[in-house]
Structures are given as C-alpha cells and as structure tokens.
Design a protein around this motif. Structure first.
Motif, mmCIF file in Angstrom:
data_model
loop_
_atom_site.group_PDB
_atom_site.id
_atom_site.type_symbol
_atom_site.label_atom_id
_atom_site.label_comp_id
_atom_site.label_asym_id
_atom_site.label_seq_id
_atom_site.Cartn_x
_atom_site.Cartn_y
_atom_site.Cartn_z
ATOM 1 N N ILE A 87 -10.318 -4.139 -3.292
ATOM 2 C CA ILE A 87 -9.676 -5.244 -3.994
ATOM 3 C C ILE A 87 -8.263 -5.460 -3.439
ATOM 4 C CG2 ILE A 87 -11.008 -4.924 -6.106
ATOM 5 C CD1 ILE A 87 -8.700 -3.314 -7.254
ATOM 6 N N ASP A 88 -7.611 -6.530 -3.854
ATOM 7 C CA ASP A 88 -6.229 -6.714 -3.401
ATOM 8 C C ASP A 88 -5.236 -6.084 -4.371
ATOM 9 O OD1 ASP A 88 -6.459 -8.673 -5.378
ATOM 10 O OD2 ASP A 88 -5.958 -10.356 -4.063
ATOM 11 N N ASP A 89 -5.551 -6.106 -5.683
ATOM 12 C CA ASP A 89 -4.637 -5.539 -6.671
ATOM 13 C C ASP A 89 -5.442 -5.164 -7.916
ATOM 14 O OD1 ASP A 89 -1.801 -5.168 -7.823
ATOM 15 O OD2 ASP A 89 -2.742 -6.538 -9.261
ATOM 16 N N TRP A 90 -5.172 -3.990 -8.465
ATOM 17 C CA TRP A 90 -5.953 -3.513 -9.607
ATOM 18 C C TRP A 90 -5.792 -4.415 -10.828
ATOM 19 C CZ3 TRP A 90 -9.710 0.013 -9.916
ATOM 20 C CH2 TRP A 90 -9.874 0.899 -8.856
ATOM 21 N N SER A 112 -10.549 -10.814 -3.316
ATOM 22 C CA SER A 112 -9.203 -11.378 -3.179
ATOM 23 C C SER A 112 -8.860 -12.274 -4.354
ATOM 24 C CB SER A 112 -9.104 -12.180 -1.883
ATOM 25 O OG SER A 112 -7.880 -12.876 -1.813
ATOM 26 N N GLY A 136 0.805 -1.215 0.000
ATOM 27 C CA GLY A 136 0.000 0.000 0.000
ATOM 28 C C GLY A 136 0.837 1.263 0.000
ATOM 29 N N GLU A 164 -3.827 -0.255 0.750
ATOM 30 C CA GLU A 164 -4.036 1.164 1.064
ATOM 31 C C GLU A 164 -4.790 1.334 2.374
ATOM 32 O OE1 GLU A 164 -4.317 3.254 -3.302
ATOM 33 O OE2 GLU A 164 -5.972 1.961 -2.682
ATOM 34 N N THR A 220 -7.443 -0.479 -2.693
ATOM 35 C CA THR A 220 -6.875 -1.771 -2.321
ATOM 36 C C THR A 220 -6.803 -1.954 -0.810
ATOM 37 O OG1 THR A 220 -4.577 -1.006 -2.240
ATOM 38 C CG2 THR A 220 -5.444 -1.693 -4.403
#
Length: 322
Positions: A240-243, A291, A35, A272, A269
C-alpha cells in the motif's frame, strides 16, 4: 520582515516546468524519505459533498525541507454536467521556516503526473523484469499519465492493451498509445495492469489475472470504492502507499471492513520497499500496489516546479500581504 511575493503558476506554467522523468525521480525520493520516517504527512482530510456527487480533500505534507498543502476535488460527473475536469486542484507551497507562501500553483496537472509516477515506480519495484504487456482498465485522462510514466521507465517495449466501459474511449486511447482495444478480461491478463476507474464494485475478476502479474490499483481513493475481486488481494503480495489512507479509502478498504481480508495480509508500504526496508516482489505470483495518492508526492513535485520556475523566471509574482 515582509514576506517575499508569492509566485502564481498556471496549469500551462506547470506543464512547461514539469517533465515526467524529473517527476518520477522526485516522487521516488519522496517515497524513500517516507519509508525512512523522514517526512511528515497527516492523513488526507475528506469533505464529502454528496449533494454534488463529489468531495474535496486537503493534503498537507512536509518532506526534504519543503512544506505545503493541496486542495483538490473528485467530481466524477463534472465532465458530463459542466464540461469540467473531474479532478481540479491548487497547491500552496510554503517556506517551512516562516510559513510564507512561496507559490500557489495549479495542482490538477501535478496530481495527474504524480499519480502516474507512483504507478510506474511501483511497477519498477514490484513487477517482473520480463514484463511485456501493459494493460489499462479505465481510459480517461489519468490513463494517459500512467502510460507516460511507464514509458519513462520501460521505454516502448511494453505492448499496450486498453479497456473501458466506453468502447469509444478505449479505442481512442489505444490509437493514441499505438496499442489494442480489448475486453476487460484480456486487459486483466497483462503482465502489468493499471486500473483507474471510479468503480464501487470489482471490475477485475480473479480468474482473469495470470501468475506473474503486477497490478497498480489506482482508482479506489475514497471509502466504498473498489476495482479488484477480493480474491486477487488474498492471493497477492499487497503493498500500500499509506496505512491510514489505504485501510480507510484504498483498494483494501472494502475487503477489510467486510472481513474478506485482514490487515495482517498487507505486507507494508511502497516507501519501505523503495527505502530497502521491505522486499519488493520476492517469489510472489501476483503483486498489487494499492495507491490512494500521498501528500508527500505532491510536495515533492511542487518543490521541483517552484525551483524550475525561479530558475527560468516563469510565473506571476503576487503580493498577498501588501
């Protein structure tokens, strides 16, 4: 200079070295580092194997002075066809200064533990503090680790409700957890809901989800997979975990590609949130954590496992370059 011998760690070694409390701490720190922009993680690479009803994935990462790559599969029909786990993996942990392989370890257990840890971390930051019920839709191996991780965070205060396409699987898990096997509709109404199915069509309807709920959508990890009614996502604060990964292979991938939701609706995320750069729940009626599983989670646990192995003199040293 000749590299040091590589430490080989079996699944039983990993089990003995990795406690859930330590895993949660390491994964939470990895999310925070990501993050803050302090970790490197190329997008997950998929090698589709449609002729074998599965795929293989390569997941490299660098974080907190550790580098490595996981080679892992998803073959949902393995248990029925071959009596093998649907997910198996190996992890190569490297010295980032020299690229020498420090360890090669089982990543099957590592994957299950870090996935459970990620969900519990999301619940910690996104669920209401007054949560009293914990629901599971999908009662396979992963559900056990999701439960263990939530108990590491919440203790035993959450009532466990289980649901599965197989009533026997649901009842077995409920008995293990000291909970109740219920319908998918009832499980969907829990304060915290964990979904871990291979579904390619929604199994949780919007009408079943109550205000105040938090959902950990763990099952969608490849294009075309989805577990939640898109109306849930439209009504929720979505983290979300990753874009790159989530928009192509997470719970949001199908609604985004079909136009049922837009990227602007995704708040950000989990990294963040953990790093304090983004609000967690706020005043949202529903929160969803999407995830896909991050390579930074894997390298964080591999580092913990390797350090513990060296400290306890566990594993077998092997010379790959002799």
């Amino acid at each position: 200079m000749k590299p040091e011998k590589t430490l080989l760690l079996s699944q039983s070694d990993v089990v003995s070295l990795l406690a859930m409390d330590a895993a949660i701490a390491a994964v939470e720190a990895a999310f925070a580092a990501y993050g803050r922009g302090e970790a490197a993680m190329p997008p997950k690479v998929y090698l589709g194997l449609p002729a074998h009803d599965g795929d293989l994935r390569a997941m490299p990462a660098y974080a907190e002075g550790a580098a490595g790559v996981k080679w892992v599969n998803s073959h949902p029909k393995n248990p029925a066809r071959f009596g093998l786990p649907s997910v198996m993996g190996l992890y190569i942990l490297s010295d980032p200064a020299t690229a020498a392989p420090l360890a090669v370890m089982d990543a099957t257990r590592l994957t299950a533990v870090r996935t459970g840890a990620a969900a519990a971390i999301a619940s910690k930051h996104l669920a209401r503090q007054s949560a009293r019920t914990l629901g599971f839709i999908g009662c396979g191996v992963q559900a056990r680790f999701l439960l263990d991780a939530h108990r590491a965070v919440y203790g035993d205060r959450l009532e466990v409700l289980t649901a599965d396409a197989s009533p026997e699987a649901s009842e077995r898990f409920a008995a293990e957890a000291g909970g109740r096997a219920v319908s998918v509709e009832e499980a969907s109404g829990c304060d915290i809901l964990c979904t871990s199915t291979p579904a390619r069509a929604p199994v949780v309807r919007r009408a079943w989800v109550r205000p105040g709920a938090h959902i950990n959508a763990m099952g969608a990890d490849a294009p075309g997979k989805q577990e939640l009614d898109p109306e849930i996502l439209r009504d929720a604060r979505v983290i979300i975990d990753d874009w790159a990964q989530a928009t192509e292979s997470g719970e949001v991938n199908v609604p985004l590609h079909e136009g049922a939701m837009h990227r602007e609706h995704i708040q950000g995320t989990l990294g963040e949130v953990v790093a304090g750069k983004l609000a967690g729940r706020g005043d949202a009626a529903i929160t969803v954590f999407d995830s896909t599983g991050l390579a930074i989670q894997d390298v964080a646990l591999a580092r913990v496992i390797y350090a513990a192995a060296r400290e306890r003199d566990v594993g077998t040293a092997f010379d790959f370059f002799g």
